[in-house]
Design an enzyme around this catalytic site. Structure first.
Site, PDB file in Angstrom:
ATOM      1  N   GLU A  79       0.876  -1.179   0.034  1.00  8.27           N
ATOM      2  CA  GLU A  79       0.133  -0.076  -0.027  1.00  8.27           C
ATOM      3  C   GLU A  79       0.838   1.169   0.112  1.00  8.27           C
ATOM      4  O   GLU A  79       1.762   1.296   0.809  1.00  8.27           O
ATOM      5  CB  GLU A  79      -1.008   0.210   1.276  1.00  8.27           C
ATOM      6  CG  GLU A  79      -1.846   1.255   1.180  1.00  8.27           C
ATOM      7  CD  GLU A  79      -2.815   1.148   2.378  1.00  8.27           C
ATOM      8  OE1 GLU A  79      -2.703   0.382   3.284  1.00  8.27           O
ATOM      9  OE2 GLU A  79      -3.495   2.203   2.233  1.00  8.27           O
ATOM     10  N   GLY A 116       3.483   2.752  10.278  1.00  8.41           N
ATOM     11  CA  GLY A 116       3.325   1.715  11.416  1.00  8.41           C
ATOM     12  C   GLY A 116       2.927   0.339  11.251  1.00  8.41           C
ATOM     13  O   GLY A 116       3.744  -0.281  12.008  1.00  8.41           O
ATOM     14  N   MET A 133       0.784  -2.588   8.502  1.00  7.65           N
ATOM     15  CA  MET A 133      -0.034  -2.836   7.457  1.00  7.65           C
ATOM     16  C   MET A 133      -0.979  -4.137   7.617  1.00  7.65           C
ATOM     17  O   MET A 133      -0.699  -5.028   7.998  1.00  7.65           O
ATOM     18  CB  MET A 133       0.948  -2.851   6.211  1.00  7.65           C
ATOM     19  CG  MET A 133       0.256  -3.167   4.863  1.00  7.65           C
ATOM     20  SD  MET A 133      -0.558  -1.819   4.241  1.00  7.65           S
ATOM     21  CE  MET A 133      -1.914  -2.676   3.467  1.00  7.65           C
ATOM     22  N   GLU A 134      -2.104  -4.039   7.073  1.00  6.72           N
ATOM     23  CA  GLU A 134      -3.116  -4.740   7.393  1.00  6.72           C
ATOM     24  C   GLU A 134      -3.391  -5.909   6.169  1.00  6.72           C
ATOM     25  O   GLU A 134      -4.741  -6.538   5.893  1.00  6.72           O
ATOM     26  CB  GLU A 134      -4.616  -3.967   7.622  1.00  6.72           C
ATOM     27  CG  GLU A 134      -5.260  -3.506   6.232  1.00  6.72           C
ATOM     28  CD  GLU A 134      -4.961  -2.142   5.989  1.00  6.72           C
ATOM     29  OE1 GLU A 134      -3.899  -1.550   6.341  1.00  6.72           O
ATOM     30  OE2 GLU A 134      -5.431  -1.265   4.956  1.00  6.72           O
ATOM     31  N   ASN A 135      -2.236  -6.225   5.441  1.00  3.82           N
ATOM     32  CA  ASN A 135      -2.489  -7.167   4.483  1.00  3.82           C
ATOM     33  C   ASN A 135      -3.208  -8.449   5.044  1.00  3.82           C
ATOM     34  O   ASN A 135      -3.260  -8.928   6.164  1.00  3.82           O
ATOM     35  CB  ASN A 135      -0.816  -7.758   4.287  1.00  3.82           C
ATOM     36  CG  ASN A 135       0.053  -6.892   3.976  1.00  3.82           C
ATOM     37  OD1 ASN A 135      -0.008  -5.970   3.150  1.00  3.82           O
ATOM     38  ND2 ASN A 135       0.929  -6.761   4.837  1.00  3.82           N
ATOM     39  N   HIS A 176      -6.268  -1.781  15.322  1.00  4.78           N
ATOM     40  CA  HIS A 176      -6.547  -1.158  14.061  1.00  4.78           C
ATOM     41  C   HIS A 176      -6.319  -1.901  12.963  1.00  4.78           C
ATOM     42  O   HIS A 176      -7.104  -2.005  11.942  1.00  4.78           O
ATOM     43  CB  HIS A 176      -5.665   0.206  14.008  1.00  4.78           C
ATOM     44  CG  HIS A 176      -5.802   1.010  12.802  1.00  4.78           C
ATOM     45  ND1 HIS A 176      -6.470   2.159  12.728  1.00  4.78           N
ATOM     46  CD2 HIS A 176      -5.303   0.769  11.557  1.00  4.78           C
ATOM     47  CE1 HIS A 176      -6.526   2.708  11.574  1.00  4.78           C
ATOM     48  NE2 HIS A 176      -5.773   1.808  10.943  1.00  4.78           N
ATOM     49  N   GLU A 177      -5.193  -2.736  12.877  1.00  6.22           N
ATOM     50  CA  GLU A 177      -4.996  -3.377  11.675  1.00  6.22           C
ATOM     51  C   GLU A 177      -5.811  -4.673  11.722  1.00  6.22           C
ATOM     52  O   GLU A 177      -6.430  -5.081  10.460  1.00  6.22           O
ATOM     53  CB  GLU A 177      -3.507  -3.881  11.566  1.00  6.22           C
ATOM     54  CG  GLU A 177      -2.598  -2.952  11.626  1.00  6.22           C
ATOM     55  CD  GLU A 177      -2.798  -1.493  10.604  1.00  6.22           C
ATOM     56  OE1 GLU A 177      -3.024  -2.030   9.694  1.00  6.22           O
ATOM     57  OE2 GLU A 177      -2.227  -0.298  11.266  1.00  6.22           O
ATOM     58  N   HIS A 196      -9.196  -3.819  10.199  1.00  7.84           N
ATOM     59  CA  HIS A 196      -9.121  -3.479   8.978  1.00  7.84           C
ATOM     60  C   HIS A 196      -9.932  -4.693   8.153  1.00  7.84           C
ATOM     61  O   HIS A 196     -10.246  -4.446   6.987  1.00  7.84           O
ATOM     62  CB  HIS A 196      -7.723  -3.230   8.431  1.00  7.84           C
ATOM     63  CG  HIS A 196      -7.593  -1.778   8.498  1.00  7.84           C
ATOM     64  ND1 HIS A 196      -8.578  -0.629   7.696  1.00  7.84           N
ATOM     65  CD2 HIS A 196      -6.513  -1.281   8.585  1.00  7.84           C
ATOM     66  CE1 HIS A 196      -7.670   0.429   7.710  1.00  7.84           C
ATOM     67  NE2 HIS A 196      -6.713   0.285   8.439  1.00  7.84           N
ATOM     68  N   GLU A 252      -9.633   4.316   6.295  1.00 15.45           N
ATOM     69  CA  GLU A 252      -8.788   4.801   7.581  1.00 15.45           C
ATOM     70  C   GLU A 252      -9.744   5.631   8.566  1.00 15.45           C
ATOM     71  O   GLU A 252      -9.502   5.304   9.871  1.00 15.45           O
ATOM     72  CB  GLU A 252      -7.673   5.687   7.067  1.00 15.45           C
ATOM     73  CG  GLU A 252      -6.534   4.607   6.200  1.00 15.45           C
ATOM     74  CD  GLU A 252      -6.054   3.701   6.901  1.00 15.45           C
ATOM     75  OE1 GLU A 252      -6.174   3.412   8.097  1.00 15.45           O
ATOM     76  OE2 GLU A 252      -5.818   2.597   6.204  1.00 15.45           O
TER      77      GLU A 252
END
Ligand SMILES: [Zn+2]
Length: 879
Positions: A128, A273, A275-277, A309-310, A313, A332
């Site tokens: 991303e 910070g 990443m929500e892969n 947070h991740e 997502h 977001e």
């Protein structure tokens, strides 16, 4: 158009066009070898029904060495395709076909940390927003969702672990390749269609903390957290946070996890910070590793909220994704709102809200009022990387929060259920999100949607009068012009309010719906001006924007008595904090011109602050927030033209005067809050926060005991919050033993990268122009590394964004250091450099001398800068 500068193409929302072809599935084969990694990709293409005439398709590809390209297994003649300017265009495509490409890439030489790259011997990805195009050819846009099957091949000894999205479906050893030794492979299959920005791959030798989670429907999910072997003991907090987040999302949003495995990998070289892969989150080590000995309390809270947070997502971002990057706040803003509410439920909701508002008004408001101002859904960009901003994230979250309050908790939940249900597996827009809010509530939110398209912070001016036996509040809203947006229209502003009588008790108000609590009313303002009347006795104090009900600047002329009353009696945490901030700002503003009056200003504040201290045991974290002076950056934003040196003089005079005026309190808080054993609960953290603050004031007031207390704490700390608080007090106030403490700290923690980041940051944040020299020396320190974003942010970022009296040194030495650092970093990592460049955003408001010096430096940097940095500096210099 200025000449001599690199031209960067502009992407516009209005030009959105669906892709000519869709991709149903992708088979990737990533063959990792020393120096060169070969990526073979087979894309199953299908003509998009909305463009039935298409026979041409373009694919993004950046820095790829193309070996072969084949259509339905027939190698393509070079007349059928063109690869130039990072685009591959293929002609003469049938309605359905398979395009296979073989490309070579060099992860070891990738310092931009986008695409596939190396970090401490591990190979990992960051895709991303537009990193996937550095791995293989693909329509690198979020509205192309495909099913990925990924095979990773590598040396077995160096990369025993081969990960990608989804579930592992096959694995084995490769036949021996002579000298290379044994190699192996693993194939991963992700059953959920996803855009390529959610692709992830990790190859490395990592330790794993494993646990399980049983979902609400009884499915067993394997949870695996990976880090370097030495960091295995720092994963427990992230694991606990993950399980809490999974349970919370089931209970609060009805969202259940959908794969058999959930993985997080900690990586030390990372631009963001985390990443929500899908199924394979990749985290900056700073957002996942936590241990009391090496991590501050703030660090623990950050890990908890970023892990959550991740995870959130997975639904708000992955299952329902963005149509295009202009809709970034769709995922977001909503997900930040979700993680804020999660943290509020885990700890003190009042403290959490004040911390979030503090961050918003001190960081997002300046962005929204400066040269980088843009709408939550921007109309255009040059580099999308530059739009991962506080406006998209934090203001976006406030917009979701306002909708939550407008609808009420029950309807909001129905609306999110509706949103997830009808948009599952789709790429949608902010309009689709609001449409679900409207569908379940019956509300017309068309005017409300201006919040998404209108940039700038609205100013809400409130005046009042008591007339004809009634109290009248008159509200006016005005949003100042922002770059490219001269005219503003009235917004829908929910104003949650209460009226306190002269004893500080709330008057009875007609709640009038809109989710107001007892003693509150919510005024929904949708005009430029509105007046509301109340049947209450004379002499009330308005408690406005309770809970910070809208992201606006409140302009109401409070008297000192009114502020003292709000601070002492208001039941709303935000309004109490805001009253304290207003009292501090009023005193500090006067000191900017009259420095000699600091003792008198402090004396006037003593009675109200003593009340706060007397009640500090009720909630130590809240007391710490109420007793914290606003920072120099925030104070500077109130004074134009900006002279950071006079701001610094006023600020330090005030801190010293308060340090002296309340010294017996600071001393007893420093001594009495000392714990004898370690606890990591919220209350213990609050006590440490308050004690560190007290020690800071004690040292600022030059109390003879400050040095002894700091050294004692530094020598025998229970945890990193204590150790760092003591080090900061010693170094920032130049107490005896400071140099020795710095040496000792570096010796003790030289092998802990995240702790050493703090060591750099403590020194970079010492106020005063002399710090420029110290930062220059630290840039030459053997532990400083330009290729590690965390280290660069700790030293150069802290200096630029958190130390205005050094950065803006009158002789321009801070600007010289900054511009040299910016150019050097830009050549290595343009994305992180562009974020650092934002540190110059106050250029337009600087006093003429500094403005000329900084302008010259920035113009020089811009001449040879990357597209990322050119966009940021261009906006700053044009304003
Ligand atoms: Zn996010």
């Amino acid at each position: 158009m200025e000449t001599g500068y690199a031209a960067v193409a502009i992407t516009r929302l209005q030009d959105y066009c669906p892709p000519a072809y869709l991709i149903d599935s992708v088979a990737l084969d990533v063959d990792i070898r020393d120096g060169v990694t070969t990526v073979t990709s087979s894309l199953s293409l299908r003509r998009n029904p909305v463009s039935p005439e298409s026979t041409v398709m373009t694919f993004n590809g950046e820095g790829l060495t193309l070996r072969t390209l084949a259509l339905d297994d027939v190698v393509l003649d070079s007349s059928r395709y063109r690869y130039e300017n990072d685009l591959l265009t293929v002609q003469g495509l049938p309605a359905t076909c398979t395009l296979t490409s073989v490309v070579d890439i060099e992860p070891e030489n990738n310092t931009a940390l986008e695409g596939l790259y190396q970090s401490n011997g591990m190979i990992c990805t960051q895709c991303e927003a537009e990193g996937f195009r550095r791995i293989t050819f693909f329509p690198d846009r979020p509205d192309v969702l495909a099913r990925f099957t990924t095979t990773v091949r590598a040396d077995k000894a160096r990369y025993p672990l081969l990960l990608s999205n989804g579930n592992p479906v096959a694995w084995g050893d490769e036949k021996s390749h002579g000298e290379e030794g044994a190699r192996h492979w693993v194939t991963w299959e992700d059953p959920f269609p996803k855009p390529c920005y959610l692709f992830a791959l990790v190859a490395g030798d990592l330790a794993c903390l494993e646990d399980t989670f049983v979902t609400v429907s009884g499915r067993k999910v394997a949870l695996r957290l990976y880090a370097e072997h030495r960091d295995l003991d720092k994963l427990d907090h992230a694991m606990a946070s993950l399980k809490n987040a999974m349970r919370w999302d089931e209970q609060t949003y009805g969202r259940e996890y959908d794969l058999d495995i959930y993985m997080i990998v900690a990586v030390s070289h990372f631009n963001m910070g985390a990443m929500e892969n899908k199924g394979l989150n990749i985290f900056n080590t700073s957002c996942v590793l936590a241990h009391p000995a090496t991590t501050t309390d703030a660090g623990f809270q950050r890990v908890e909220s970023v892990v959550a947070h991740e995870y959130f997502h997975n639904w708000s971002g992955n299952r329902v994704t963005c149509r295009d990057w202009f809709q970034l706040s769709l995922k977001e803003g909503f997900t930040v709102f979700r993680d804020q509410e999660f943290s509020a439920d885990m700890h003190s909701a009042a403290v959490k809200r004040v911390e979030d508002v503090d961050f918003l008004v001190n960081h997002q408001f300046p962005e929204d009022q400066g040269p980088m101002a843009h709408a939550v859904r921007p109309e255009k960009y040059q580099k999308i990387d530059n739009f991962y901003t506080l406006t998209i994230y934090e203001k976006g979250a406030e917009i979701v929060r306002m909708q939550y309050h407008l609808l009420g908790a029950e309807n909001f939940r129905k609306a999110t259920d509706h949103y997830f249900e009808i948009n599952d597996g789709k790429a949608v827009t902010c309009d689709d999100f609001v449409a679900s809010m409207e569908a379940v509530s019956g509300y017309d939110l068309s005017q409300f949607k201006r919040w998404y398209s209108q940039a700038g912070t609205p100013i809400l001016t409130v005046t009042d009068e008591y007339r004809d036996g009634q109290y009248h509040l008159r509200f006016r809203q005005h949003t100042p012009a922002t770059p490219g947006q001269e005219q503003k229209q009235p917004l829908v502003i929910p104003i949650r309010l209460a009226l306190l009588d002269e004893q500080g008790a709330p008057c009875a108000l007609d709640a009038g719906g809109n989710g107001a609590a007892e003693g509150e009313q919510v005024v929904i303002m949708d005009q430029a001006e509105q007046t509301v009347s109340f049947n209450v006795p004379a002499g009330v104090t308005p408690s406005l924007l309770r809970g910070f009900s809208a992201p606006v600047v409140l302009d109401y002329d409070y008297s000192v008595d009114q502020l003292a009353r709000l601070l002492a009696y208001d039941s709303d945490g935000y309004c109490r904090w805001n009253a304290a901030q207003r009292l501090y700002f009023a005193a500090l503003d006067r000191l900017v011109t009259e420095t000699d009056e600091a003792d008198a200003e402090a004396a006037a504040l003593v009675p109200v602050l003593e009340q706060v201290i007397a009640r500090s045991d009720e909630d130590p974290a809240q007391a710490a927030l109420l007793l914290s002076l606003p920072g120099e950056v925030a104070l500077g934003d109130r004074h134009k033209p900006l002279n950071p040196a006079s701001i610094h003089r006023a600020h330090s005079a005030m801190k010293k005067a308060l340090g002296k005026a309340l010294q017996s309190h600071w001393l007893s808080l420093s001594e009495n809050l000392l714990a004898t054993e370690l606890s990591m609960d919220g209350r213990a953290m609050g006590r440490r926060q308050l004690r560190n603050l007290a020690l800071d004031f004690l040292a600022a007031g030059e109390h003879p005991e400050a040095g002894r207390l700091a050294v004692e704490l530094f020598e025998l700390p229970l945890c990193m919050s204590e150790e760092l608080g003591a080090l900061r007090a010693l170094v920032h106030h130049g107490l005896p033993g400071a140099d020795q403490a710095l040496t000792q700290f570096a010796d003790r923690w030289q092998d802990e990268a995240l702790v050493m980041d703090q060591w750099f940051a403590v020194q970079a944040s010492v106020p005063g122009a002399h710090t420029v020299e110290q930062v220059s020396r630290l840039l030459e320190h053997p532990a400083f590394d330009w290729k590690t974003p965390n280290r660069v942010r700790a030293l150069v970022g802290t200096f630029t964004n958190g130390n205005p009296s050094a950065f803006h040194a009158e002789n321009g030495s801070g600007y010289q250091l900054f511009s040299a650092a910016l150019s050097r970093l830009d050549a290595i990592n343009p994305q992180v450099a562009a974020r650092l460049a934002n540190g110059a955003a106050r250029l337009p408001v600087l006093e003429p001398g500094r403005k000329a010096l900084l302008t010259e430096r920035l113009a020089e940097v811009k001449k040879t800068a990357s597209g990322n940095v050119v966009e940021v500096l261009g906006r700053i210099l044009a304003s």
